[in-house]
Design a protein around this motif. Structure first.
Motif: not given
Length: 287
Positions: A275-277, A282-283
């Protein structure tokens, strides 16, 4: 075919369960403990108990040499020695922090480093690092414990790649909660600051850290690993059985989750990271 084990922190908890399980399987064990007299009840010709404080690098190297001299070889090396330190970072002293890292991280590093020339010479071996599901995620008040295990995982993953050409295997055993001394007499606590009372209440269910010098309660309290505190803990014999299965695998994984509900904890931790990423446009998380 019988195996020869080297197990650190073998006098209680998971280490003792591993030692007993290996002996019951007909294997030979070199077990280390700060006080070897605590293992006198396990006396057998297939067990050698050596005194060792894994924080002492010179003593570690000498003890590993002694173990190979006694047994001729080591097939399974289990870096189990360690303990839990509880406290907000602001509450911890320099000595508490250094001792935690010296024991949980450097202790395993020194033992692994000391054993490598011998394992390369025999062309085989399996190093099992006793890690935790807390090395996948994190928990307030356990920052230094988490840090010690994250460091253990980092160097061990690289070590696995270094040793593969020599026929030596490395596995990180990511343990969930087991009913051991880990959360009882083995655990150490900071001196509490009032500002963190709410955190202690949320994580430990009490506004203050327990007084470990006080008389124990008349009823046994359940022990929990910090990353596992929502579920009941399993008997250490469950972990020992899983470890025997692991070392019996001709192609063991780098990471093995062990514990009745440890898999759920790893899933939750990885999902939180995902969830953070995902907040980064762009991830792209792997399918």
């Amino acid at each position: 075919m019988s195996r020869t084990w080297f197990i650190t922190g073998a006098n209680r908890g998971l280490g003792r369960a591993f030692t007993v399980a290996a002996l019951d399987a007909g294997d030979t064990v070199v077990a280390t403990a700060r006080d070897p007299h605590t293992m006198a009840d396990l006396a057998t010709e297939r067990l050698t108990v050596l005194p060792l404080d894994v924080r002492d690098r010179d003593r570690v190297f000498a003890t590993v040499v002694e173990a190979f001299d006694v047994t001729g070889r080591i097939d399974v090396l289990v870096n189990n020695a360690g303990y839990g330190l509880v406290g907000a970072l602001e509450e911890l002293t320099e000595n508490q922090i250094r001792d935690q890292i010296d024991t949980n991280f450097y202790g395993a590093l020194w033992v692994s480093q000391a054993a490598l020339p011998h394992l390369r010479a025999q062309g085989s071996g399996h190093i099992v690092q006793i890690s935790t599901v807390g090395a996948v995620g994190s928990l307030p008040l356990f920052s230094m414990y988490n840090a010690s295990k994250w460091a253990l995982e980092g160097f061990s993953a690289s070590l696995a790649d270094e040793l593969r050409p020599f026929g030596i295997k490395v596995t990180l055993a990511q343990m969930g909660g087991f009913d051991t001394d880990w959360a009882k007499s083995s655990m150490k606590f900071a001196t509490g600051i009032p500002a963190y009372s709410a955190a202690r209440e949320a994580i430990l269910g009490m506004p203050d850290y327990p007084d470990m010098s006080a008389e124990p309660p008349t009823t046994e309290q359940p022990a929990t690993d910090p990353a596992e505190n929502e579920w009941a803990d399993a008997a250490p014999e469950v972990a020992a059985a899983a470890l025997l299965d692991l070392v019996g695998d001709p192609n063991p994984p780098l990471r093995k989750v062990i514990g009745p509900s440890a898999h759920q904890m790893v899933t939750m931790a990885l999902d939180a990271r995902r969830q953070d990423y995902l907040t980064d446009p762009e991830f792209t998380w792997p399918a």
